[in-house]
Design a protein around this motif. Structure first.
Motif, mmCIF file in Angstrom:
data_model
loop_
_atom_site.group_PDB
_atom_site.id
_atom_site.type_symbol
_atom_site.label_atom_id
_atom_site.label_comp_id
_atom_site.label_asym_id
_atom_site.label_seq_id
_atom_site.Cartn_x
_atom_site.Cartn_y
_atom_site.Cartn_z
ATOM 1 N N VAL A 1 -6.768 -9.925 -2.527
ATOM 2 C CA VAL A 1 -5.450 -9.133 -2.785
ATOM 3 C C VAL A 1 -4.323 -9.914 -1.915
ATOM 4 N N VAL B 1 -13.445 -9.767 -2.895
ATOM 5 C CA VAL B 1 -12.065 -9.504 -3.634
ATOM 6 C C VAL B 1 -10.945 -10.020 -2.869
ATOM 7 N N LEU C 1 -9.828 -0.062 -1.400
ATOM 8 C CA LEU C 1 -10.560 -1.343 -1.321
ATOM 9 C C LEU C 1 -11.766 -1.105 -0.562
ATOM 10 N N PHE D 1 -4.450 -1.963 -7.856
ATOM 11 C CA PHE D 1 -5.832 -2.447 -7.464
ATOM 12 C C PHE D 1 -6.972 -1.338 -7.486
ATOM 13 N N ARG E 1 -7.052 -10.513 2.279
ATOM 14 C CA ARG E 1 -5.811 -10.313 2.278
ATOM 15 C C ARG E 1 -5.010 -11.672 2.427
ATOM 16 N N VAL F 1 -10.640 -2.097 -8.962
ATOM 17 C CA VAL F 1 -11.706 -1.979 -8.014
ATOM 18 C C VAL F 1 -12.648 -0.862 -8.634
ATOM 19 N N LEU G 1 -4.315 2.088 0.674
ATOM 20 C CA LEU G 1 -4.807 1.005 -0.144
ATOM 21 C C LEU G 1 -5.829 0.445 0.343
ATOM 22 N N VAL H 1 -13.478 -8.220 1.733
ATOM 23 C CA VAL H 1 -11.984 -7.998 1.104
ATOM 24 C C VAL H 1 -11.023 -9.128 2.174
ATOM 25 N N PRO I 1 0.288 -4.079 -6.441
ATOM 26 C CA PRO I 1 -0.704 -3.214 -5.816
ATOM 27 C C PRO I 1 -1.096 -1.812 -6.284
ATOM 28 N N LEU J 1 -7.143 -10.670 -7.446
ATOM 29 C CA LEU J 1 -6.076 -9.441 -7.974
ATOM 30 C C LEU J 1 -4.692 -9.989 -7.835
#
Length: 507
Positions: free
Chosen positions: A167, A165, A185, A142, A196, A146, A181, A194, A139, A135
């Motif tokens: 981010v 995913v 997710l 997002f 980051r 998702v 956030l 996830v 944000p 992504l």
């Protein structure tokens, strides 16, 4: 303890780790991040033989493009920004796996097409149902993306396949938004799926902090409050905001850099020795540091913020922040931020950590400086040592990645005169192979499912708990202090250290 390079096969460190069958879906293909970082990194990985032959890349955007139009965009990005040489045979094999799906984030039909495209790639390219959704978008989108991935079954793992995913920062703008956030997710992807991205954690020198500390007995015995006077962590830029006014105004230097990059660097410097270098062990030790951070009582004396004013940079006259196109004349967004933090542990009790970042400063540099206490007794006359400062170990993250140790040495001659000297280690001069770009390492780790270089949501929330009180304090103070472009920040930042009898390093 053994040191494991994240790009090496744990069974044989001489062999690079190669991703298995997989593909990636890239949202936000028209943005700078995709064109300058993600697409070139994917090509560089392919060029180094670290991607599977059937790797696929699906672009998703609101554009009326065919597959070949997307391939041309990737081609131009690779030509302009790739680190490795362009090889036609590598490009042709990679380009065979390119697909493009046009549509908006709220377009159900577009996500149906995306699902069908992925299913076709699983058959035609052998991607095995393994796909990462990157992504590279603000944000605020997002949740929509998702949600669509979940609604159309794209986040569902079947028959041993994986879905992940990715981010990019910012991970919220305060603690509350970060939690929201994370909830968005977490409702679709399990925590371990996830990723980051904090690109600073992918830099070779940042990882070398761990190697330097725990692979060398030389440093660890003095890595504590008995010997360390203070630590300075700096990320300085000599450029202004450029064309990022829409993003930067309202965000500012503290949210943009301190909350993620600098606090992550601080946690690596201050953490205890992990039981291993796997993701869970590193996460535990970093969280201990972040949960032990304490703020000084007088934030007005122990923090500083500023905005760059007109001045000179690179020999050219440059405008101030409030004169930049797209910036509100009444903006109180800071372009410089400095904070004083403590770590309330036995190792670091009483050692201040000074973190600073800013734009339009004297030069571009990111470094960690561990400054040691003065020797308790110097059997030298004052004239012999008037230039002598404190010993320091400086880890340069950029540019000229490497390390410098500063210590006192005798000047040649009959008199006992002592001066500071530097001993330098530079990556480019010590290793033949070039360092991979941060995004190469991080993207490969996503495809491998190896998350040691990615902050988990607990770390993100702890970072906001540290920063939120400072931001709230600044919000009550009105406008930031002005500092001329090309200097090293506002006077209040110098006073912040002067109250402790210290000065900022001039990198």
């Amino acid at each position: 303890m053994t040191w494991t390079n994240p790009l090496r096969d744990p069974e044989d460190r001489r062999l690079p780790r190669i991703a298995g069958p997989c593909g990636m879906v890239l949202f936000g293909v028209t943005g700078d991040l995709s064109r300058k970082k993600v697409m070139p990194a994917i090509y560089d990985l392919a060029n180094r033989g670290l991607l599977p032959p059937g790797f696929s890349l699906v672009g998703f955007a609101r554009r009326d493009w065919a597959h070949q139009d997307f391939a041309q965009i990737v081609h131009d990005s690779v030509k302009a920004h790739a680190r490795t040489e362009f090889r036609e045979e590598v490009w042709q094999q990679l380009a065979e796996g390119f697909r493009f799906v046009p549509g908006d984030f709220d377009d159900d039909q577009a996500f149906d097409r995306l699902r069908r495209t992925i299913e076709e790639l699983d058959v035609d390219r052998g991607t095995g149902g393994n796909h990462a959704f990157y992504l590279a978008i603000p944000p605020g989108f997002f949740g929509a993306v998702v949600g669509q991935l979940k609604e159309h079954g794209l986040a569902e793992e079947r028959n041993g396949s994986w879905r992940r995913v990715v981010v990019e920062k910012p991970f919220g703008h305060d603690l509350e938004s970060a939690r929201e956030l994370n909830d968005v997710l977490g409702q679709v992807f399990p925590s371990g799926s996830v990723f980051r991205i904090d690109h600073y954690l992918g830099k070779e020198t940042v990882q070398n902090i761990l190697a330097m500390r725990f692979a060398n007995e030389l440093f660890e015995p003095i890595w504590n409050a008995n010997y360390v006077d203070h630590v300075q962590i700096t990320m300085a830029e000599d450029i202004g905001i450029g064309g990022r006014a829409g993003y930067y105004d309202g965000i500012g230097a503290a949210r943009d850099v301190i909350q993620n990059h600098l606090l992550q660097l601080m946690s690596l410097v201050a953490m205890e020795e992990p039981t291993s270098f796997d993701a869970e062990s590193l996460r535990i030790e970093k969280q201990k540091v972040l949960s032990s951070v304490v703020l000084p009582r007088r934030l007005d004396l122990t923090t500083a913020r500023g905005q760059y004013a007109p001045g000179w940079a690179g020999g050219e006259k440059v405008p101030g922040f409030l004169e930049e196109e797209g910036i509100r004349k009444t903006s109180t967004t800071e372009t410089y931020a400095a904070v004083t933090l403590g770590v309330d542990t036995r190792r670091w009790a009483g050692v201040p950590f000074y973190l600073r970042t800013g734009k339009r400063l004297g030069r571009r540099v990111t470094e960690v400086a561990v400054v040691f206490k003065r020797a308790p007794h110097l059997p030298f006359s004052s004239t012999s040592t008037e230039e002598l400062t404190q010993n320091a170990l400086v880890i340069r993250v950029q540019p000229d990645e490497g390390m410098t140790i500063r210590f006192g040495s005798k000047v040649p001659g009959t008199a006992m005169e002592i001066r500071d000297v530097n001993m330098d280690f530079v990556y480019g001069g010590s290793f033949v192979e070039s360092s991979p770009e941060a995004y190469e390492r991080l993207i490969l780790d996503v495809l491998l499912g190896d998350p040691p270089l990615f902050p988990r949501h607990e770390e993100v929330e702890l970072s906001w708990k540290i920063l939120d009180p400072i931001l709230e304090h600044w919000a009550k103070k009105g406008k930031p202090e002005q500092y001329p472009s090309g200097t090293w920040g506002p006077e209040s930042a110098d006073k912040m250290l002067a109250r402790d009898g210290r000065v900022w390093r001039r990198p």
